[in-house]
Design a protein around this motif. Structure first.
Motif, PDB file in Angstrom:
ATOM      1  N   ASP A 129       0.829  -1.205  -0.098  1.00 45.44           N
ATOM      2  CA  ASP A 129       0.056  -0.060   0.037  1.00 45.44           C
ATOM      3  C   ASP A 129       0.842   1.244  -0.015  1.00 45.44           C
ATOM      4  O   ASP A 129       1.890   1.296   0.655  1.00 45.44           O
ATOM      5  CB  ASP A 129      -0.868   0.110   1.192  1.00 45.44           C
ATOM      6  CG  ASP A 129      -1.835   1.022   1.310  1.00 45.44           C
ATOM      7  OD1 ASP A 129      -1.559   2.158   1.207  1.00 45.44           O
ATOM      8  OD2 ASP A 129      -3.077   0.803   1.494  1.00 45.44           O
ATOM      9  N   LYS A 152      -4.726   3.755  -7.498  1.00 41.21           N
ATOM     10  CA  LYS A 152      -6.133   3.268  -7.214  1.00 41.21           C
ATOM     11  C   LYS A 152      -6.260   2.011  -7.892  1.00 41.21           C
ATOM     12  O   LYS A 152      -7.320   1.698  -8.640  1.00 41.21           O
ATOM     13  CB  LYS A 152      -7.213   4.336  -7.604  1.00 41.21           C
ATOM     14  CG  LYS A 152      -7.022   5.524  -6.927  1.00 41.21           C
ATOM     15  CD  LYS A 152      -7.296   5.603  -5.435  1.00 41.21           C
ATOM     16  CE  LYS A 152      -7.248   7.038  -4.881  1.00 41.21           C
ATOM     17  NZ  LYS A 152      -6.765   6.905  -3.613  1.00 41.21           N
ATOM     18  N   ASP A 153      -5.103   0.925  -7.709  1.00 34.58           N
ATOM     19  CA  ASP A 153      -5.124  -0.349  -8.564  1.00 34.58           C
ATOM     20  C   ASP A 153      -5.538  -1.465  -7.784  1.00 34.58           C
ATOM     21  O   ASP A 153      -6.007  -2.501  -8.408  1.00 34.58           O
ATOM     22  CB  ASP A 153      -3.855  -0.507  -9.070  1.00 34.58           C
ATOM     23  CG  ASP A 153      -2.660  -0.989  -8.061  1.00 34.58           C
ATOM     24  OD1 ASP A 153      -2.831  -0.231  -6.904  1.00 34.58           O
ATOM     25  OD2 ASP A 153      -2.009  -1.828  -8.030  1.00 34.58           O
ATOM     26  N   TRP A 155      -8.230  -2.886  -4.470  1.00 30.33           N
ATOM     27  CA  TRP A 155      -9.509  -2.693  -3.982  1.00 30.33           C
ATOM     28  C   TRP A 155      -9.208  -3.647  -2.360  1.00 30.33           C
ATOM     29  O   TRP A 155      -9.000  -4.861  -2.534  1.00 30.33           O
ATOM     30  CB  TRP A 155     -10.736  -3.268  -4.348  1.00 30.33           C
ATOM     31  CG  TRP A 155     -11.950  -3.157  -3.606  1.00 30.33           C
ATOM     32  CD1 TRP A 155     -12.630  -4.264  -3.089  1.00 30.33           C
ATOM     33  CD2 TRP A 155     -12.672  -1.926  -3.486  1.00 30.33           C
ATOM     34  NE1 TRP A 155     -13.599  -3.769  -2.487  1.00 30.33           N
ATOM     35  CE2 TRP A 155     -13.830  -2.555  -2.475  1.00 30.33           C
ATOM     36  CE3 TRP A 155     -12.693  -0.569  -3.610  1.00 30.33           C
ATOM     37  CZ2 TRP A 155     -14.743  -1.357  -2.155  1.00 30.33           C
ATOM     38  CZ3 TRP A 155     -13.450   0.466  -3.333  1.00 30.33           C
ATOM     39  CH2 TRP A 155     -14.612  -0.305  -2.457  1.00 30.33           C
ATOM     40  N   ASN A 156      -8.945  -2.898  -1.373  1.00 30.26           N
ATOM     41  CA  ASN A 156      -8.798  -3.793  -0.208  1.00 30.26           C
ATOM     42  C   ASN A 156      -9.615  -3.062   1.080  1.00 30.26           C
ATOM     43  O   ASN A 156      -9.374  -1.648   1.126  1.00 30.26           O
ATOM     44  CB  ASN A 156      -7.364  -3.669   0.111  1.00 30.26           C
ATOM     45  CG  ASN A 156      -7.012  -4.501   1.296  1.00 30.26           C
ATOM     46  OD1 ASN A 156      -7.600  -5.572   1.622  1.00 30.26           O
ATOM     47  ND2 ASN A 156      -6.013  -4.031   2.011  1.00 30.26           N
ATOM     48  N   LYS A 157     -10.250  -3.549   1.964  1.00 24.69           N
ATOM     49  CA  LYS A 157     -10.949  -2.906   2.995  1.00 24.69           C
ATOM     50  C   LYS A 157     -11.768  -1.869   2.674  1.00 24.69           C
ATOM     51  O   LYS A 157     -11.667  -0.826   3.430  1.00 24.69           O
ATOM     52  CB  LYS A 157      -9.874  -2.525   4.126  1.00 24.69           C
ATOM     53  CG  LYS A 157      -8.910  -3.817   4.686  1.00 24.69           C
ATOM     54  CD  LYS A 157      -7.978  -3.514   5.735  1.00 24.69           C
ATOM     55  CE  LYS A 157      -7.013  -4.738   6.011  1.00 24.69           C
ATOM     56  NZ  LYS A 157      -6.009  -4.371   7.035  1.00 24.69           N
ATOM     57  N   ASN A 158     -12.609  -2.262   1.776  1.00 25.46           N
ATOM     58  CA  ASN A 158     -13.673  -1.122   1.226  1.00 25.46           C
ATOM     59  C   ASN A 158     -12.954   0.037   0.558  1.00 25.46           C
ATOM     60  O   ASN A 158     -13.792   1.242   0.827  1.00 25.46           O
ATOM     61  CB  ASN A 158     -14.677  -0.954   2.301  1.00 25.46           C
ATOM     62  CG  ASN A 158     -15.480  -2.180   2.760  1.00 25.46           C
ATOM     63  OD1 ASN A 158     -15.830  -2.912   1.630  1.00 25.46           O
ATOM     64  ND2 ASN A 158     -15.559  -2.359   4.036  1.00 25.46           N
ATOM     65  N   GLU A 159     -12.000   0.170   0.173  1.00 28.32           N
ATOM     66  CA  GLU A 159     -11.456   1.362  -0.435  1.00 28.32           C
ATOM     67  C   GLU A 159     -10.417   1.004  -1.653  1.00 28.32           C
ATOM     68  O   GLU A 159      -9.774  -0.026  -1.681  1.00 28.32           O
ATOM     69  CB  GLU A 159     -10.807   2.334   0.373  1.00 28.32           C
ATOM     70  CG  GLU A 159      -9.537   1.916   1.080  1.00 28.32           C
ATOM     71  CD  GLU A 159      -8.894   2.762   2.265  1.00 28.32           C
ATOM     72  OE1 GLU A 159      -9.042   3.743   1.976  1.00 28.32           O
ATOM     73  OE2 GLU A 159      -8.309   2.310   3.064  1.00 28.32           O
ATOM     74  N   TRP A 160     -10.407   1.922  -2.801  1.00 25.95           N
ATOM     75  CA  TRP A 160      -9.393   1.720  -3.644  1.00 25.95           C
ATOM     76  C   TRP A 160      -8.082   2.525  -3.225  1.00 25.95           C
ATOM     77  O   TRP A 160      -7.915   3.300  -2.498  1.00 25.95           O
ATOM     78  CB  TRP A 160      -9.578   2.393  -4.978  1.00 25.95           C
ATOM     79  CG  TRP A 160     -10.737   1.824  -5.886  1.00 25.95           C
ATOM     80  CD1 TRP A 160     -12.141   2.025  -5.985  1.00 25.95           C
ATOM     81  CD2 TRP A 160     -10.445   0.776  -6.459  1.00 25.95           C
ATOM     82  NE1 TRP A 160     -12.838   0.990  -6.707  1.00 25.95           N
ATOM     83  CE2 TRP A 160     -11.748   0.334  -6.945  1.00 25.95           C
ATOM     84  CE3 TRP A 160      -9.426  -0.386  -6.824  1.00 25.95           C
ATOM     85  CZ2 TRP A 160     -12.157  -0.982  -7.901  1.00 25.95           C
ATOM     86  CZ3 TRP A 160      -9.681  -1.401  -7.621  1.00 25.95           C
ATOM     87  CH2 TRP A 160     -10.862  -1.632  -8.203  1.00 25.95           C
ATOM     88  N   THR A 161      -7.132   1.612  -3.249  1.00 22.74           N
ATOM     89  CA  THR A 161      -5.617   2.165  -2.787  1.00 22.74           C
ATOM     90  C   THR A 161      -4.670   2.360  -3.999  1.00 22.74           C
ATOM     91  O   THR A 161      -4.496   1.432  -4.870  1.00 22.74           O
ATOM     92  CB  THR A 161      -5.019   1.125  -1.560  1.00 22.74           C
ATOM     93  OG1 THR A 161      -5.000  -0.168  -1.777  1.00 22.74           O
ATOM     94  CG2 THR A 161      -6.018   1.045  -0.371  1.00 22.74           C
TER      95      THR A 161
END
Length: 177
Positions: A129, A152-153, A155-161
């Motif tokens: 991250d 923003k590649d 999706w983890n823990k309800n967010e794009w990171t």
């Protein structure tokens, strides 16, 4: 399997490491940038037993190593082969109490030395991250270079990171060590 420096021993996890490892992974902030949530008393045995079972570095398996200082597990190193020939990815997590003492850098350096010089790995990479500045610093201290910044590649823990990829070749390790 066991190898060590003056301060640290890297070895396979043992059943009596459960409490030390739970102390690391029960912390929500420690798990903030990991792919999983913090451990609970309900899932700690299942999660820990998976680490104990991960004892081989070969295609299709994962190797988990305990980082031990003064008989206490202070960190966890994970290694697995990617789909590319002779390339592995590493991950690591350390106890907040171990922070700021150089243990992560020392442990990752020990692991890199083993991977390159004994297991003849061609390339090591670490994906993380992009907000995980402590993990970035470990990679930079051991001589890995930042190769990519993906926007923003993941999706983890309800967010794009965003993600960073760090890498190092066997030849680079040899030239710097």
């Amino acid at each position: 399997m066991e190898f060590s420096s003056q301060r640290l021993t890297l070895r396979l996890f043992q059943s009596n490491d459960l409490e030390d490892v739970y102390d690391i992974y029960k912390d929500e902030e420690t798990c903030r940038y990991l792919l999983h949530d913090n451990w609970t008393t309900e899932n700690m045995h299942e999660n820990f037993n998976e680490k104990v079972r991960n004892t081989l570095l070969e295609k299709g398996s994962t190797l988990n190593l305990a980082v031990v200082n003064n008989k206490k597990v202070i960190g966890d190193l994970t290694v697995w082969y990617t789909d590319m020939k002779d390339t592995v990815e590493i991950g690591y997590c350390f106890s907040p109490q171990a922070a700021g003492k150089g243990y992560a850098t020392e442990a990752v350096s020990l692991l890199l030395n083993k991977l390159f010089n004994e297991w003849n790995v061609h390339r090591v990479q670490a994906n993380m991250d992009a907000r995980n500045t402590l993990s970035q610093k470990v990679c930079e201290r051991v001589g890995m270079r930042k190769e990519a910044h993906f926007i923003k590649d993941f999706w983890n823990k309800n967010e794009w990171t965003d993600s960073f990829v760090y890498g190092m070749l066997h030849s680079e390790w040899e030239n710097n060590n």
